[in-house]
Scaffold this motif. Structure first.
Motif, PDB file in Angstrom:
ATOM      1  N   SER A  26       0.798  -1.225   0.000  1.00  8.39           N
ATOM      2  CA  SER A  26       0.000   0.000   0.000  1.00  8.39           C
ATOM      3  C   SER A  26       0.828   1.270   0.000  1.00  8.39           C
ATOM      4  CB  SER A  26      -0.937   0.004   1.225  1.00  8.39           C
ATOM      5  OG  SER A  26      -0.206  -0.203   2.415  1.00  8.39           O
ATOM      6  N   ALA A  27       2.125   1.179   0.301  1.00  5.38           N
ATOM      7  CA  ALA A  27       2.946   2.391   0.326  1.00  5.38           C
ATOM      8  C   ALA A  27       4.415   2.012   0.189  1.00  5.38           C
ATOM      9  CB  ALA A  27       2.732   3.170   1.622  1.00  5.38           C
ATOM     10  N   VAL A  69       4.228  -2.181   3.698  1.00  2.86           N
ATOM     11  CA  VAL A  69       4.957  -0.952   3.399  1.00  2.86           C
ATOM     12  C   VAL A  69       6.397  -1.328   3.076  1.00  2.86           C
ATOM     13  CG1 VAL A  69       5.754   1.253   4.332  1.00  2.86           C
ATOM     14  CG2 VAL A  69       3.457   0.421   4.879  1.00  2.86           C
ATOM     15  N   ALA A  70       7.018  -0.630   2.142  1.00  2.43           N
ATOM     16  CA  ALA A  70       8.360  -1.013   1.698  1.00  2.43           C
ATOM     17  C   ALA A  70       9.249   0.201   1.487  1.00  2.43           C
ATOM     18  CB  ALA A  70       8.269  -1.810   0.400  1.00  2.43           C
ATOM     19  N   ILE A  71      10.556  -0.055   1.518  1.00  2.00           N
ATOM     20  CA  ILE A  71      11.572   0.907   1.116  1.00  2.00           C
ATOM     21  C   ILE A  71      11.869   0.668  -0.358  1.00  2.00           C
ATOM     22  CG2 ILE A  71      13.908   1.750   1.502  1.00  2.00           C
ATOM     23  CD1 ILE A  71      12.103   2.217   3.893  1.00  2.00           C
ATOM     24  N   TRP A  84      12.781   6.672   5.902  1.00  2.00           N
ATOM     25  CA  TRP A  84      12.590   5.391   6.590  1.00  2.00           C
ATOM     26  C   TRP A  84      11.744   5.529   7.846  1.00  2.00           C
ATOM     27  CZ3 TRP A  84      14.034   4.245  11.577  1.00  2.00           C
ATOM     28  CH2 TRP A  84      14.934   5.132  12.201  1.00  2.00           C
ATOM     29  N   GLU A  85      11.877   6.644   8.557  1.00  2.00           N
ATOM     30  CA  GLU A  85      11.077   6.802   9.780  1.00  2.00           C
ATOM     31  C   GLU A  85       9.588   6.880   9.449  1.00  2.00           C
ATOM     32  OE1 GLU A  85      13.575   9.215  13.030  1.00  2.00           O
ATOM     33  OE2 GLU A  85      13.598  10.174  11.048  1.00  2.00           O
ATOM     34  N   LYS A  86       9.269   7.584   8.390  1.00  2.00           N
ATOM     35  CA  LYS A  86       7.877   7.660   7.940  1.00  2.00           C
ATOM     36  C   LYS A  86       7.395   6.287   7.493  1.00  2.00           C
ATOM     37  CE  LYS A  86       4.923  10.340   4.782  1.00  2.00           C
ATOM     38  NZ  LYS A  86       4.935  11.399   3.725  1.00  2.00           N
ATOM     39  N   ALA A  87       8.267   5.559   6.805  1.00  2.00           N
ATOM     40  CA  ALA A  87       7.915   4.211   6.347  1.00  2.00           C
ATOM     41  C   ALA A  87       7.629   3.294   7.530  1.00  2.00           C
ATOM     42  CB  ALA A  87       9.039   3.638   5.493  1.00  2.00           C
TER      43      ALA A  87
END
Length: 362
Positions: free
Chosen positions: A333-334, A357-359, A341-344
């Motif tokens: 989804s994101a 969620v991924a980088i 990375w902190e937001k992730a």
């Protein structure tokens, strides 16, 4: 004379130095390629619930008075990653530059009793990508696959969003297989996150008599219905144990798979599974769980089954994602750049409604 490298000597990487001490570094040394190694350029890396619990200091990673620490900092997190080969050791014969690869989470030693008898996922040293300095993970621009890594090819036509689900869906498959689900069983899956949804879409292929999914979030229950659930219930709005008992004439479900990592889900499952039933525990827990063990033995004589990693599952998952036999729509989804990375990690908690969620390193 040292061979000139065609990739940078340094890279961007998220590095864990301790619990709650994760740092983005832009000049971290790129891994060296030994004669038996493969270096990939990372395409993307998913964020697992285990990554979150590790970053917050869960005892199973960092240790406590009951268990020693398992992580070996400083390390680069991430075990749900894949990418293209950019360097090959001189002894590597089975792969070529440019191939797209993914590895099982564990890097088996190849020498212990479990590795020798084929149970490589229970390797005694138990080094997994993304938790020890010797096996840095995928939250970096480049990753080294050592000689004993268990590698699978990823089709070029597979999207990044699909490829990100190979690892979690492999775990999902193994958990359902551990439950020995048949077409006569009433199966309950507790938890409809990424792993739970992977279990739902795979379990649908087993054609259980009823496939029931539990979750506290309505949007996840809706996704579970899309992926093949027969019924979905929210434990926050109904008595799910009572519902199961009414559905089964007071006996209970045949198989219960716990995929939430919350202690209440364990107690709930022990209450709703029938006598001689099968309880599969998959999750990583952030806190201890206390149950009355007499339910397991004296009252119900249950089969309690653990499920760990995804042994021998990647080829099946890759083939069936590609053939659309396993549903993937909307699970990723994101995606965020490593700089965010902190937001992730915050989105990966699910607080904003995200699943996987991924980088993104593309």
């Amino acid at each position: 004379m040292k061979k000139e490298r065609k990739i940078p000597e340094v890279m961007k990487a998220l590095v864990a130095y301790g619990k709650d001490d994760y740092r983005l570094e832009t000049g971290y040394p790129t891994p060296e390629c030994g004669p038996d190694d493969i270096i990939i350029k990372t395409e993307a890396c998913g964020i697992c619930a285990g990554d979150l619990k590790c970053s917050h200091g869960a005892a199973m990673f960092w240790g406590d008075e009951m268990q020693p620490p398992w992580v070996k900092p400083p390390f680069i997190p991430g075990h749900e990653f894949f990418g293209h080969i950019v360097e090959l050791g001189e002894n590597v014969r089975d792969f070529v530059l440019g191939e797209r690869l993914i590895a099982d989470q564990i890097v088996p030693c190849g020498a212990c009793r479990f590795c020798r008898d084929g149970h490589y996922w229970m390797c005694q040293p138990h080094n997994i990508f993304g938790f020890q300095e010797c096996n840095n993970g995928g939250m970096a621009e480049y990753v080294k696959y050592p000689r004993t890594a268990v590698l699978s090819r990823v089709p070029e036509e597979m999207t990044a969003e699909e490829a990100l689900l190979i690892e979690p869906y492999g775990c999902s498959k193994h958990a359902v297989d551990r439950g020995q689900v048949t077409n006569e069983d009433i199966l309950v899956i507790s938890g409809a996150g990424t792993l739970g949804l992977g279990m739902v879409t795979y379990a649908r292929r087993k054609n259980p008599r009823k496939l029931i999914v539990l979750d506290m979030k309505e949007e996840r229950l809706q996704k579970a219905m899309e992926f093949g659930a027969d019924m979905v219930w929210n434990p926050g709005t109904c008595d799910v144990v009572k519902n199961i008992m009414e559905l089964t004439g007071g006996y209970g479900c045949d198989v219960y798979i716990e995929a939430t990592g919350h202690p209440s889900s364990v107690i709930q499952g022990l209450n709703m599974v029938r006598k001689l039933g099968r309880f599969v525990e998959f999750s990583v827990f952030g806190s201890p769980t206390t149950v009355d063990w007499s339910v397991i033995g004296d009252r119900k004589e249950l089969d309690i089954l653990g499920s760990h990693l995804s042994p021998y599952c990647y080829p099946f998952v890759i083939e069936n994602i590609m053939s659309k036999n396993l549903k993937t729509e909307g699970v990723v989804s994101a995606m965020f750049p490593i700089e965010e990375w902190e937001k992730a990690f915050e989105h990966a908690t699910g607080k904003y409604g995200d699943l996987k969620v991924a980088i993104d390193f593309r």
